[in-house]
Enzyme design. Structure first.
Site, PDB file in Angstrom:
ATOM      1  N   HIS A   1     -11.476 -33.146 -65.557  1.00  0.00           N
ATOM      2  CA  HIS A   1     -10.706 -32.077 -66.218  1.00  0.00           C
ATOM      3  C   HIS A   1     -11.264 -30.690 -65.854  1.00  0.00           C
ATOM      4  O   HIS A   1     -10.530 -29.783 -65.518  1.00  0.00           O
ATOM      5  CB  HIS A   1     -10.779 -32.224 -67.737  1.00  0.00           C
ATOM      6  CG  HIS A   1     -10.338 -33.541 -68.271  1.00  0.00           C
ATOM      7  ND1 HIS A   1      -9.005 -33.908 -68.388  1.00  0.00           N
ATOM      8  CD2 HIS A   1     -11.066 -34.593 -68.736  1.00  0.00           C
ATOM      9  CE1 HIS A   1      -8.942 -35.126 -68.908  1.00  0.00           C
ATOM     10  NE2 HIS A   1     -10.163 -35.565 -69.116  1.00  0.00           N
TER      11      HIS A   1
HETATM   12  O1  RIB Z   1     -10.479 -32.777 -73.023  1.00  0.00           O
HETATM   13  C1  RIB Z   1     -11.343 -32.605 -71.913  1.00  0.00           C
HETATM   14  C2  RIB Z   1     -12.353 -31.556 -72.203  1.00  0.00           C
HETATM   15  O2  RIB Z   1     -13.152 -31.965 -73.307  1.00  0.00           O
HETATM   16  C3  RIB Z   1     -13.349 -31.347 -71.039  1.00  0.00           C
HETATM   17  O3  RIB Z   1     -13.768 -29.999 -71.037  1.00  0.00           O
HETATM   18  C4  RIB Z   1     -14.499 -32.235 -71.405  1.00  0.00           C
HETATM   19  O4  RIB Z   1     -15.748 -31.756 -70.879  1.00  0.00           O
HETATM   20  C5  RIB Z   1     -14.499 -32.120 -72.894  1.00  0.00           C
HETATM   21  O5  RIB Z   1     -15.207 -30.937 -73.221  1.00  0.00           O
END
Ligand code: RIB
Ligand code: CA
Length: 305
Positions: free
Chosen positions: A238
């Site tokens: 992500h």
């Molecule tokens: O939903 C994904 C996010 O939440 C990413 O930034 C992961 O590191 C968590 O922080």
């Protein structure tokens, strides 16, 4: 090529670590500062994790501590996914340097003013630090070019059925940023779910047998196993998406929309409303990713160390 001056705000967990290693291997980015926040793990862990990963990358980027808890809610971590150490159990040497003395909000403001409106901020954790900086320095928006953030969703959450973790962790902070007038680029789950590495991709990386690729293999194993058991194709990167967008915008496409956050209803708290018909759009919302191109660029960056 003119490099993009960039500040990264992170809650270094597994995908934040991957993102920091990719980012420091992307020639288009000039990372001028990094700040840490309580998110996946508490600030007392995300800060040394960030320093350890930068040490692995051989990067001397200054690191500034930020907020230990959300603006106005209780702190909830995501250690069930990232492990209590935030790095999936992967072991890195203790950092040889400490974070800077100055709090991130002071350093970010000074850096943004010095760069006279050219600074981009990428947030890859809860938005608490940026919101706090806005509270301390109401004229900060005049000195920021844009904020590119990983967070939210136009179609359902990963923390609750409605809310993505970074927003659920501190919904008021994202709303404050949405209201700030700063040009925004949103990387929602709808797109970041395509940014996954399969077990085979991770094996390919591990075959290079470098300190960076060994760390990625070690830190990804547990979460990859959980994801595969849950029927997911691999481990989602992500947090790499905002940084990859800045270096390779051609790999992404999206539409402008009005983005806001549910702050009242306890069931849908942290849900992001993405209105593509809004009269006044406040964000470019990235919806599509060229996954093969993303993978190739990320692998090239990771193998550049
Ligand atoms: O939903 C994904 C996010 O939440 C990413 O930034 C992961 O590191 C968590 O922080
Ligand atoms: Ca994160």
């Amino acid at each position: 090529m003119k490099k993009i001056p960039l500040w990264i705000d992170c809650d270094t967990g597994i995908d934040d670590a991957f993102a920091l290693l990719v980012a420091h291997g992307l020639p288009a980015l000039q990372i001028v500062g990094i700040s840490t926040v309580s998110g996946n793990v508490h600030l007392e862990i995300s800060t040394p994790n960030t320093l350890k990963v930068l040490q692995l990358a051989g990067a001397s980027t200054p690191v500034y501590r930020g907020a230990a808890k959300p603006l106005c809610r209780e702190y909830h971590d995501a250690s069930e996914f990232h492990g209590p150490d935030g790095l999936g159990g992967a072991v890195l040497p203790q950092p040889l340097r400490s974070p800077e003395e100055k709090p991130m909000w002071d350093a970010l403001y000074e850096t943004a003013k010095a760069l006279n409106g050219e600074l981009t901020v990428a947030t890859i954790g809860p938005m608490t630090n940026l919101a706090t900086a806005l509270q301390h320095y109401p004229d900060l928006p005049h000195y920021l070019k844009q904020v590119v953030f990983m967070g939210g969703s136009a179609s359902g959450g990963n923390c609750t059925a409605y809310a993505e973790y970074n927003v659920y962790a501190d919904p008021e902070s994202l709303q404050m940023v949405c209201d700030s007038g700063i040009p925004l680029v949103m990387c929602p789950l709808d797109m970041t779910h395509s940014a996954y590495l399969t077990a085979g991709d991770l094996e390919d990386l591990a075959a290079a047998n470098t300190p960076v690729t060994r760390f990625i293999h070690e830190s990804s194993g547990v979460l990859l196993g959980k994801n595969l058991e849950a029927g997911l194709p691999g481990i989602c990167q992500h947090d790499t998406c905002p940084l990859m967008y800045l270096a390779h915008p051609e790999l992404f496409s999206g539409e402008r929309a009005g983005v806001s956050v549910e702050l009242r209803d306890e069931v849908t708290l942290g849900k992001t409303y993405v209105d593509f018909a809004a009269a006044e759009a406040n964000a470019l919302v990235l919806l599509k990713l060229d996954r093969p191109g993303f993978l190739a660029a990320a692998k090239a960056a990771l193998l550049s160390y």
